[in-house]
Design a protein around this motif. Sequence first.
Motif, PDB file in Angstrom:
ATOM      1  N   VAL A 245      23.441  45.527  45.901  1.00 49.34           N
ATOM      2  CA  VAL A 245      23.319  45.640  47.359  1.00 49.34           C
ATOM      3  C   VAL A 245      24.678  45.425  48.021  1.00 49.34           C
ATOM      4  CG1 VAL A 245      22.324  44.600  49.426  1.00 49.34           C
ATOM      5  CG2 VAL A 245      20.895  44.975  47.415  1.00 49.34           C
ATOM      6  N   ILE A 246      25.422  44.410  47.566  1.00 45.63           N
ATOM      7  CA  ILE A 246      26.751  44.132  48.125  1.00 45.63           C
ATOM      8  C   ILE A 246      27.683  45.320  47.904  1.00 45.63           C
ATOM      9  CG2 ILE A 246      28.809  42.685  47.915  1.00 45.63           C
ATOM     10  CD1 ILE A 246      26.957  40.353  47.230  1.00 45.63           C
ATOM     11  N   LEU A 247      27.627  45.898  46.703  1.00 47.41           N
ATOM     12  CA  LEU A 247      28.474  47.047  46.391  1.00 47.41           C
ATOM     13  C   LEU A 247      28.139  48.228  47.300  1.00 47.41           C
ATOM     14  CD1 LEU A 247      30.652  48.263  44.589  1.00 47.41           C
ATOM     15  CD2 LEU A 247      28.848  48.915  42.974  1.00 47.41           C
ATOM     16  N   ILE A 248      26.852  48.463  47.533  1.00 43.31           N
ATOM     17  CA  ILE A 248      26.436  49.562  48.416  1.00 43.31           C
ATOM     18  C   ILE A 248      26.944  49.335  49.837  1.00 43.31           C
ATOM     19  CG2 ILE A 248      24.433  50.665  49.498  1.00 43.31           C
ATOM     20  CD1 ILE A 248      22.930  50.219  46.857  1.00 43.31           C
ATOM     21  N   VAL A 249      26.865  48.089  50.313  1.00 45.38           N
ATOM     22  CA  VAL A 249      27.353  47.759  51.656  1.00 45.38           C
ATOM     23  C   VAL A 249      28.852  48.024  51.766  1.00 45.38           C
ATOM     24  CG1 VAL A 249      27.751  45.869  53.275  1.00 45.38           C
ATOM     25  CG2 VAL A 249      25.543  46.074  52.141  1.00 45.38           C
ATOM     26  N   ILE A 250      29.620  47.647  50.749  1.00 47.14           N
ATOM     27  CA  ILE A 250      31.070  47.876  50.763  1.00 47.14           C
ATOM     28  C   ILE A 250      31.383  49.371  50.810  1.00 47.14           C
ATOM     29  CG2 ILE A 250      33.177  47.668  49.381  1.00 47.14           C
ATOM     30  CD1 ILE A 250      32.141  44.969  48.393  1.00 47.14           C
ATOM     31  N   ILE A 251      30.667  50.164  50.010  1.00 47.93           N
ATOM     32  CA  ILE A 251      30.892  51.613  50.003  1.00 47.93           C
ATOM     33  C   ILE A 251      30.557  52.221  51.359  1.00 47.93           C
ATOM     34  CG2 ILE A 251      30.112  53.797  49.003  1.00 47.93           C
ATOM     35  CD1 ILE A 251      29.722  52.294  46.350  1.00 47.93           C
ATOM     36  N   CYS A 252      29.433  51.781  51.962  1.00 52.76           N
ATOM     37  CA  CYS A 252      29.034  52.307  53.275  1.00 52.76           C
ATOM     38  C   CYS A 252      30.070  51.978  54.349  1.00 52.76           C
ATOM     39  CB  CYS A 252      27.670  51.729  53.671  1.00 52.76           C
ATOM     40  SG  CYS A 252      26.306  52.382  52.704  1.00 52.76           S
ATOM     41  N   ILE A 253      30.599  50.751  54.320  1.00 52.23           N
ATOM     42  CA  ILE A 253      31.623  50.353  55.293  1.00 52.23           C
ATOM     43  C   ILE A 253      32.882  51.199  55.115  1.00 52.23           C
ATOM     44  CG2 ILE A 253      33.206  48.481  55.929  1.00 52.23           C
ATOM     45  CD1 ILE A 253      30.923  46.533  55.401  1.00 52.23           C
TER      46      ILE A 253
END
Length: 266
Positions: A245-253
């Motif tokens: 989830v954290i990795l997905i958030v970083i990619i989205c940002i």
Amino acid sequence: MKKQTRKNSSYILSEWLVTGLMLISILLMTYPLWKERVISYQIATQPLVNYSMELPKKIPNEEMIHSLSLTDSLQQVLPKELTMYGSIQIPEINWIQPLYIGITNQNLFYGGVVMFPKRSLATDNLVVFGHHLGLESLLFGQLVTKAQVGQEIKVMYLDEERTYKISETVLIDERDLDVLAPSAEPMLTIFTCPTPVLTSQRYLIRAYPIAKEKAVTTTAYEMQRKEVRIYQHKQTGNLKIMYIVILIVIICIFLLNRTLFKYYLK
């Protein structure tokens, strides 16, 4: 043309600067999670080499205990010769930890410590201490939120095994040492920190036996050792979703930031 090129270069530099600052901010905010991930990995990959039904010939010297950090985890990279002297388990909340002898930071990194090793399940106040980290699935953190009066605790220590029932859970001051004193009747005392941050309070569980102690067989110890290892591997698995989830958030940002800068460059 040169003016436009300078403008584009300025925007590109600003884009990378803002992206870098945002990523650094996210990493700093999620540092506790990365720390827990490294610690859980170390716990899961460190084999319990031995188990013993007898006290060690020499009990390790007591160390100054401190909160677990990423540095502690890095110090545990090399395999350790861990000897398990028992286990403590609350089946109702699916929690189990190995028990070690010696109040050392290494032992507390991997499980619980029996504070007075020569005490017996048959007659004494057995005192067990463990760390509370940020994630309740690691070490003793789960007790703070899930242990309740009436639940049974199964303890295997040296050549004895006994079942207790929780009679109270309470917050005490760290200077309240009376709870560690020998008792006239058999009981179990478990304590940990109520929060993962530095505190002067301790979360205490007091339990009393509901059955007589019984002898432990080698087969039972081996089965318990395997159960501890299964639980420790599950600890690592429970954290994987969180990091995805954290990795997905970083990619989205990162993608959102690039899109916004491209829009302003038009």
